[in-house]
Scaffold this motif. Structure first.
Motif, short mmCIF file in Angstrom:
data_model
loop_
_atom_site.label_atom_id
_atom_site.label_comp_id
_atom_site.label_asym_id
_atom_site.label_seq_id
_atom_site.Cartn_x
_atom_site.Cartn_y
_atom_site.Cartn_z
N VAL A 138 -3.29 -4.85 5.91
CA VAL A 138 -1.90 -5.18 5.61
C VAL A 138 -1.82 -6.61 5.10
CG1 VAL A 138 0.36 -5.61 6.69
CG2 VAL A 138 -0.90 -3.50 7.21
N GLU A 139 -2.50 -7.52 5.84
CA GLU A 139 -2.47 -8.93 5.42
C GLU A 139 -3.07 -9.08 4.04
OE1 GLU A 139 -4.11 -12.06 8.04
OE2 GLU A 139 -2.86 -11.14 9.65
N ALA A 140 -4.23 -8.35 3.85
CA ALA A 140 -4.90 -8.46 2.54
C ALA A 140 -4.01 -7.89 1.45
CB ALA A 140 -6.23 -7.66 2.60
N THR A 141 -3.36 -6.81 1.71
CA THR A 141 -2.46 -6.19 0.74
C THR A 141 -1.34 -7.14 0.39
OG1 THR A 141 -2.93 -4.06 1.76
CG2 THR A 141 -0.99 -4.16 0.31
N GLN A 142 -0.70 -7.83 1.35
CA GLN A 142 0.39 -8.75 1.13
C GLN A 142 -0.08 -9.89 0.21
OE1 GLN A 142 1.40 -9.50 5.32
NE2 GLN A 142 3.59 -9.02 4.82
N GLN A 143 -1.27 -10.39 0.54
CA GLN A 143 -1.74 -11.53 -0.25
C GLN A 143 -2.11 -11.11 -1.65
OE1 GLN A 143 -4.94 -13.31 2.01
NE2 GLN A 143 -3.50 -14.20 3.53
N GLY A 160 -0.59 4.77 4.28
CA GLY A 160 -0.68 5.92 3.37
C GLY A 160 -2.03 5.98 2.69
N ALA A 161 -2.52 4.82 2.25
CA ALA A 161 -3.83 4.80 1.58
C ALA A 161 -4.94 5.22 2.53
CB ALA A 161 -4.12 3.36 1.04
N LEU A 162 -4.86 4.70 3.72
CA LEU A 162 -5.89 5.05 4.71
C LEU A 162 -5.84 6.52 5.04
CD1 LEU A 162 -5.89 2.07 7.23
CD2 LEU A 162 -7.75 2.77 5.72
N GLY A 163 -4.62 7.00 5.08
CA GLY A 163 -4.50 8.44 5.39
C GLY A 163 -5.10 9.26 4.27
N HIS A 164 -5.02 8.80 2.98
CA HIS A 164 -5.63 9.56 1.89
C HIS A 164 -7.13 9.46 1.91
CE1 HIS A 164 -1.98 10.81 -0.03
NE2 HIS A 164 -1.47 9.57 -0.06
N ALA A 165 -7.56 8.30 2.34
CA ALA A 165 -9.01 8.07 2.30
C ALA A 165 -9.77 8.98 3.24
CB ALA A 165 -9.29 6.60 2.66
N ALA A 205 4.13 -3.23 3.36
CA ALA A 205 2.68 -3.24 3.17
C ALA A 205 2.00 -2.31 4.14
CB ALA A 205 2.14 -4.69 3.35
N ARG A 206 2.47 -2.39 5.34
CA ARG A 206 1.85 -1.53 6.36
C ARG A 206 1.99 -0.06 5.98
NH1 ARG A 206 0.31 -2.46 11.55
NH2 ARG A 206 1.20 -4.59 11.38
N ALA A 207 3.13 0.36 5.54
CA ALA A 207 3.35 1.75 5.17
C ALA A 207 2.41 2.16 4.05
CB ALA A 207 4.82 1.95 4.73
#
Lengths: 257, 164
Positions: B133-138, B159-164, B153-155
């Motif tokens: 989440v932090e990396a995504t925000q930055q 979602g990405a993790l859930g696809h992975a 970001a968390r959502a």
């Protein structure tokens, strides 16, 4: 060479010892008395083995025990349990007659000692049978009183037969002491005459000097050897018969039928 | 026949010596030695009978002893077999009991380990998510200059993790 005169009676002659001629005295010592004493010594010696009383008997003691058992069986089987008290007399008659018969048949004459057969004297055998008879009478009347006479009456027979049999039985009873003493006397008397006669035949056959005489002498020698064996058997049988009949007669007196 | 012709002369001495000899045989041998011999034979017979009876008694006793010994041995063997069987059963039982204890302990430790593992994985995933989440925000801020809210970001990450 003097012709041998056969005198078969000479051997029965009683000769005085320590005196020149016979006298009618009880204290006269004779060859007959001498051989009676020899019989006594032999009997005592044979039975002396029985005094050893070993648990395991030697031959001597076994001999004494065999003789004792033999005569003990005769008295027990003939007279019953009460027979024990008559054993000494039955034993005495048997051993005396046996020893006298056998000693009289021994060839001691070869060494110069002419054996005298005391049982060839009826004065001896009849004295013994009268003693047996006296024992029967004494025991019979002592135990049964006058009831002893019922011995002569057969049991269960009709009266007529009883009347007939009883006198015969009585006579046969009275004959017993004579017949009892006659048997051993006659057996020894006849046997020794026979031996003497045939012994003389040997001597005469040899003296004849011919082949036939030698042959007869040899034949007689063989005969005498056989006769001597038979004489020993007869001597034993006569002793046995005397002892057995003594026991049977005593049984009559002891138990009446 | 000298027995007859001499009779009158010799009968007295014949009687005397015969009676002496017969009396000697009768009393010394017939009453003396014969009685001794008889008692010797009787004693021996009695002794033999007694010895035989004693031997029989001892044999009976030996047989009884052997019988008793055999019974005792049999009893002891049975007892030993009983002891062995019960020992075997005891060992089996205690083995099973220990196996059961060990089984439950192993199961418990396995469960605990699994739970710990799960917790660790959860924690690791949560850590990974917050880092993502932090990396995504930055990353979004650098690329677009726009700042993204943490929840947004968390959502996206979830979602990405859930696809992975």
């Amino acid at each position: 060479m003097a012709a041998t005169k056969i005198d078969p009676m000479h051997q029965f002659q009683i000769a005085p010892i320590g005196a020149d001629e016979l006298v009618a005295s009880p204290f006269q010592f004779t060859n007959s008395a001498l051989w009676m004493l020899i019989v006594l010594v032999v009997v005592v010696m044979v039975m002396w083995g029985g005094t050893r009383r070993e648990l395991v008997p030697g031959r001597w003691q076994a001999l004494a025990e065999i003789i004792t058992n033999f005569l003990g069986d005769i008295t027990r089987q003939t007279i019953g349990a009460n027979g024990r008290k008559y054993l000494p007399w039955v034993f005495t008659t048997f051993m005396f007659i046996l020893a006298a018969n056998w000693i009289g048949a021994m060839p001691f004459a070869l060494a110069g000692a002419h054996p005298f057969t005391v049982t060839s004297q009826f004065s001896v055998t009849w004295t013994m049978s009268v003693m047996s008879f006296a024992i029967v009478l004494v025991v019979g009347f002592w135990k049964h009183g006058l009831h002893f006479f019922s011995l002569f009456v057969p049991k269960g027979a009709p009266l007529a037969i009883k009347m007939f049999i009883a006198p015969i039985e009585f006579v046969s009873f009275l004959v017993r002491p004579f017949s009892l003493g006659l048997r051993p006397f006659v057996a020894m008397f006849a046997g020794h005459i026979l031996l003497e006669v045939f012994g003389n035949f040997i001597v005469q056959g040899l003296n004849a000097g011919s082949a036939a005489g030698g042959f007869i002498a040899a034949l007689c020698f063989v005969f005498i050897v056989g006769m001597s064996g038979l004489e020993l058997l007869i001597g034993a049988i006569q002793a046995y018969v005397f002892a057995l009949l003594t026991a049977i007669y005593i049984n009559d007196a002891e138990n009446l039928h | 026949m000298p027995q007859l012709s001499q009779l009158a002369l010799v009968i007295q001495s014949q009687w005397l010596w015969l009676l002496l000899v017969l009396a000697a045989i009768y009393f010394v041998v017939g009453r003396g030695i014969v009685s001794k011999v008889e008692s010797t034979v009787d004693d021996r017979d009695a002794r033999i009978a007694a010895d035989l009876a004693e031997a029989q008694r001892l044999q009976d006793q030996a047989e009884a002893d052997e019988e008793a010994w055999r019974n005792r041995v049999n009893a002891m063997r049975e007892q030993a077999q009983g002891v062995t069987a019960s020992a075997k059963a005891d060992a089996q039982a205690s083995l099973e009991a220990r196996l059961a204890v060990v089984d439950t302990e192993i199961a418990a430790r396995t469960d605990a380990a699994v739970a710990e593992l799960d917790a660790a994985r959860g924690a690791a995933l949560a850590e990974l998510e917050s880092v993502a989440v932090e990396a995504t925000q930055q990353i979004v801020e650098r690329l677009t200059g726009a700042s993204v809210a943490q929840a947004e970001a968390r959502a996206a990450v979830t979602g990405a993790l859930g696809h992975a």
